[in-house]
Scaffold this active site. Sequence first.
Site, short mmCIF file in Angstrom:
data_model
loop_
_atom_site.label_atom_id
_atom_site.label_comp_id
_atom_site.label_asym_id
_atom_site.label_seq_id
_atom_site.Cartn_x
_atom_site.Cartn_y
_atom_site.Cartn_z
N ARG A 79 0.82 -1.23 0.00
CA ARG A 79 0.00 0.00 0.00
C ARG A 79 0.85 1.28 0.00
NH1 ARG A 79 -2.95 -2.76 4.13
NH2 ARG A 79 -4.60 -4.00 3.19
N LYS A 125 2.42 11.51 -11.38
CA LYS A 125 1.51 10.69 -12.19
C LYS A 125 2.22 9.39 -12.49
CE LYS A 125 -1.70 13.75 -14.60
NZ LYS A 125 -2.18 14.27 -15.90
N GLU A 138 7.96 18.05 -25.21
CA GLU A 138 7.39 18.49 -23.92
C GLU A 138 8.00 19.84 -23.52
OE1 GLU A 138 4.86 16.84 -22.63
OE2 GLU A 138 5.17 14.66 -22.66
N LYS A 161 6.93 22.77 -14.38
CA LYS A 161 6.15 21.61 -13.91
C LYS A 161 5.98 21.65 -12.40
CE LYS A 161 4.67 17.07 -14.41
NZ LYS A 161 4.56 15.88 -15.22
N GLU A 190 -4.74 17.47 -10.38
CA GLU A 190 -5.44 17.89 -11.60
C GLU A 190 -6.92 18.18 -11.37
OE1 GLU A 190 -3.97 15.77 -15.08
OE2 GLU A 190 -5.81 16.22 -16.13
N ARG A 227 -3.62 21.99 -13.38
CA ARG A 227 -2.68 20.97 -13.88
C ARG A 227 -3.05 20.45 -15.26
NH1 ARG A 227 0.44 16.02 -10.81
NH2 ARG A 227 1.44 15.27 -12.71
N ASN A 273 -1.46 18.89 -20.08
CA ASN A 273 -1.98 17.91 -21.03
C ASN A 273 -2.13 18.51 -22.43
OD1 ASN A 273 -4.12 15.28 -21.29
ND2 ASN A 273 -2.61 15.24 -19.64
N HIS A 289 -1.94 16.49 -25.66
CA HIS A 289 -2.00 15.08 -25.29
C HIS A 289 -3.32 14.40 -25.64
CE1 HIS A 289 1.65 16.11 -23.22
NE2 HIS A 289 1.80 14.88 -22.74
N HIS A 346 -2.47 10.96 -27.24
CA HIS A 346 -2.75 9.66 -26.62
C HIS A 346 -3.55 8.75 -27.56
CE1 HIS A 346 -1.99 11.01 -22.18
NE2 HIS A 346 -0.89 10.83 -22.87
N HIS A 352 5.99 8.74 -27.34
CA HIS A 352 5.12 9.71 -26.67
C HIS A 352 5.43 11.16 -27.12
CE1 HIS A 352 2.59 11.53 -23.64
NE2 HIS A 352 3.62 12.23 -23.21
N1 LIG Z 1 4.21 10.79 -15.36
C1 LIG Z 1 4.24 11.85 -16.13
O1 LIG Z 1 3.95 12.97 -15.71
C2 LIG Z 1 4.65 11.70 -17.55
C3 LIG Z 1 4.98 12.83 -18.31
C4 LIG Z 1 5.39 12.66 -19.63
C5 LIG Z 1 5.50 11.39 -20.15
N2 LIG Z 1 5.18 10.32 -19.38
C6 LIG Z 1 5.34 8.96 -19.92
O2 LIG Z 1 6.73 8.77 -20.18
C7 LIG Z 1 6.88 7.83 -21.23
C8 LIG Z 1 7.84 8.37 -22.26
O3 LIG Z 1 9.09 8.55 -21.64
P1 LIG Z 1 10.44 8.56 -22.48
O4 LIG Z 1 10.30 9.46 -23.63
O5 LIG Z 1 11.53 8.76 -21.52
O6 LIG Z 1 10.47 7.10 -23.10
P2 LIG Z 1 11.18 5.76 -22.60
O7 LIG Z 1 11.10 5.62 -21.16
O8 LIG Z 1 10.65 4.68 -23.46
O9 LIG Z 1 12.72 6.02 -22.97
C9 LIG Z 1 13.03 6.21 -24.31
C10 LIG Z 1 14.15 5.30 -24.79
O10 LIG Z 1 15.38 5.89 -24.44
C11 LIG Z 1 16.23 4.96 -23.77
N3 LIG Z 1 17.03 5.72 -22.82
C12 LIG Z 1 16.56 6.48 -21.81
N4 LIG Z 1 17.57 7.13 -21.22
C13 LIG Z 1 18.70 6.78 -21.87
C14 LIG Z 1 20.06 7.15 -21.76
N5 LIG Z 1 20.47 8.08 -20.88
N6 LIG Z 1 20.94 6.56 -22.57
C15 LIG Z 1 20.53 5.66 -23.51
N7 LIG Z 1 19.26 5.29 -23.70
C16 LIG Z 1 18.35 5.86 -22.88
C17 LIG Z 1 15.28 3.95 -23.16
O11 LIG Z 1 15.90 2.73 -22.97
C18 LIG Z 1 14.17 3.90 -24.20
O12 LIG Z 1 14.51 2.97 -25.20
C19 LIG Z 1 5.50 7.58 -21.79
O13 LIG Z 1 5.00 6.36 -21.30
C20 LIG Z 1 4.69 8.72 -21.25
O14 LIG Z 1 3.33 8.40 -21.11
C21 LIG Z 1 4.78 10.45 -18.11
O1 LIG Z 2 1.91 15.77 -15.42
C1 LIG Z 2 0.88 15.98 -16.05
O2 LIG Z 2 -0.18 16.33 -15.49
C2 LIG Z 2 0.86 15.80 -17.51
O3 LIG Z 2 -0.20 15.83 -18.12
C3 LIG Z 2 2.17 15.59 -18.19
C4 LIG Z 2 2.09 14.85 -19.51
O4 LIG Z 2 3.22 15.23 -20.26
C5 LIG Z 2 2.17 13.33 -19.34
O5 LIG Z 2 2.28 12.73 -20.60
C6 LIG Z 2 1.09 12.68 -18.52
O6 LIG Z 2 1.41 11.34 -18.24
C7 LIG Z 2 -0.25 12.66 -19.19
O7 LIG Z 2 -1.19 12.47 -18.22
P1 LIG Z 2 -2.58 11.74 -18.42
O8 LIG Z 2 -3.28 12.03 -17.15
O9 LIG Z 2 -3.25 12.35 -19.61
O10 LIG Z 2 -2.28 10.30 -18.62
ZN LIG Z 3 3.47 13.95 -21.96
#
Ligand SMILES: NC(=O)c1ccc[n+]([C@@H]2O[C@H](COP(=O)([O-])OP(=O)(O)OC[C@H]3O[C@@H](n4cnc5c(N)ncnc54)[C@H](O)[C@@H]3O)[C@@H](O)[C@H]2O)c1
Ligand SMILES: O=C(O)C(=O)C[C@@H](O)[C@H](O)[C@H](O)COP(=O)(O)O
Ligand SMILES: [Zn+2]
Length: 364
Positions: free
Chosen positions: A122, A144, A186, A230, A240, A244, A248, A251, A255, A268
Amino acid sequence: MLTRIPVTLPDRSYDILIESGGLAELGTRMGSLKLGKKVLLVSNPDIFDYYGKIALYSLEKAGFDVSYHLIPAGENYKTLESIERIYDTALDRRLERSSTMVALGGGVIGDMTGFAAATWLRGIHFVQVPTSLLAMVDASIGGKTGVNHPRGKNLIGAFYQPRLVLIDPAVLKTLPEREFRAGMAEVIKYGVIRDADLFDRLEAAPKLDRFTDLDRELLQTIITRSCQAKADVVSEDEKESGLRAILNYGHTIAHAIESLTGYSAINHGEAVGMGMVAAGAIAVRLGLWTEEEARRQNALIRKAGLETRIPPLDVGEVLDTLTTDKKVKAGKVRFILPTSIGTVEITDRVTPDLVREVLAETGK
Ligand SMILES: NC(=O)c1ccc[n+]([C@@H]2O[C@H](COP(=O)([O-])OP(=O)(O)OC[C@H]3O[C@@H](n4cnc5c(N)ncnc54)[C@H](O)[C@@H]3O)[C@@H](O)[C@H]2O)c1
Ligand SMILES: O=C(O)C(=O)C[C@@H](O)[C@H](O)[C@H](O)COP(=O)(O)O
Ligand SMILES: [Zn+2]
């Protein structure tokens, strides 16, 4: 030089630390958080090959009892099955409530590790060590966490804040160029939604599409300004309920593109670039935004080496997927739309016909 950006929340405030070479200080930084001894580092094999040893050594030197869990690279591993495998290792390692999961990777690893940490026992501690540009400027901050459903992006998850975000920009030297460009999407987003000065600086830069062509000062500006934007938004509206949603921007359509292309062909950041072009076109058609500013946004997206045209998709499927968006309220799809560079508004005035027209206009 160490830059510290606080994320200020009612009961889970934490710092974003940005420092070149900072990965080697991970153990020391975590040491000051009063965490239990056991740490599970989660990564993927490619990233672990590059940076696993430095991270493990730093944690062990600081007295942590560390093990690790690797998930194959790629968005199509951002699933509940991958989370179950993390749980298996957490159980084998007998992680306790005081234990910590450390995400060493891009946004995929960060989102999944955060969700596993939020749900194991949990909720155990969680630390973000983002290694992609996109994860540094966005995904690692704000709590998130979650995974994809085959029919909708990030539909399963939780808001769960990390105890620390440690950014070492030096690791970007091994990031594939395509992934660097994805992160720039982004960054441009922050310019359009909130930081007109950042937008101007990106416009003024000679080049934006390759890490090696960016001067170090601009890279530092890009990372710190994005993290600050951010952190400010999340500090004001953690879950959100209002502001917040601006994060998006781009997005809603992004998405749909990602899920309809099977979370593999388009990453992404690439989808966000296309989604911002579409949202910009919608804003222009609704008379909210000028054509000139939309043109400037699209030119910046192209300058970052990103595609601005949406691949051929079934419009009916796109419209159906839009109804699964988390911003839907009272059955109405809501879009974040620019009103000027640096300001946006949220609206439910976007009709299916308007989406159709814009997809035809911005499609390949
Ligand atoms: N939680 C949030 O607020 C939020 C915000 C934006 C995006 N996201 C999520 O994040 C994901 C996208 O993240 P991403 O663009 O980092 O993609 P990713 O995590 O798939 O990484 C991209 C690629 O780069 C490689 N990589 C990463 N760092 C590296 C390094 N330093 N050297 C060599 N290779 C490296 C990874 O192995 C992968 O193949 C999506 O799932 C998206 O939905 C979440
Ligand atoms: O942090 C947030 O809030 C965002 O919306 C950041 C986005 O870049 C990110 O891709 C996020 O994961 C999208 O959120 P979701 O709630 O639409 O899944
Ligand atoms: Zn994003």
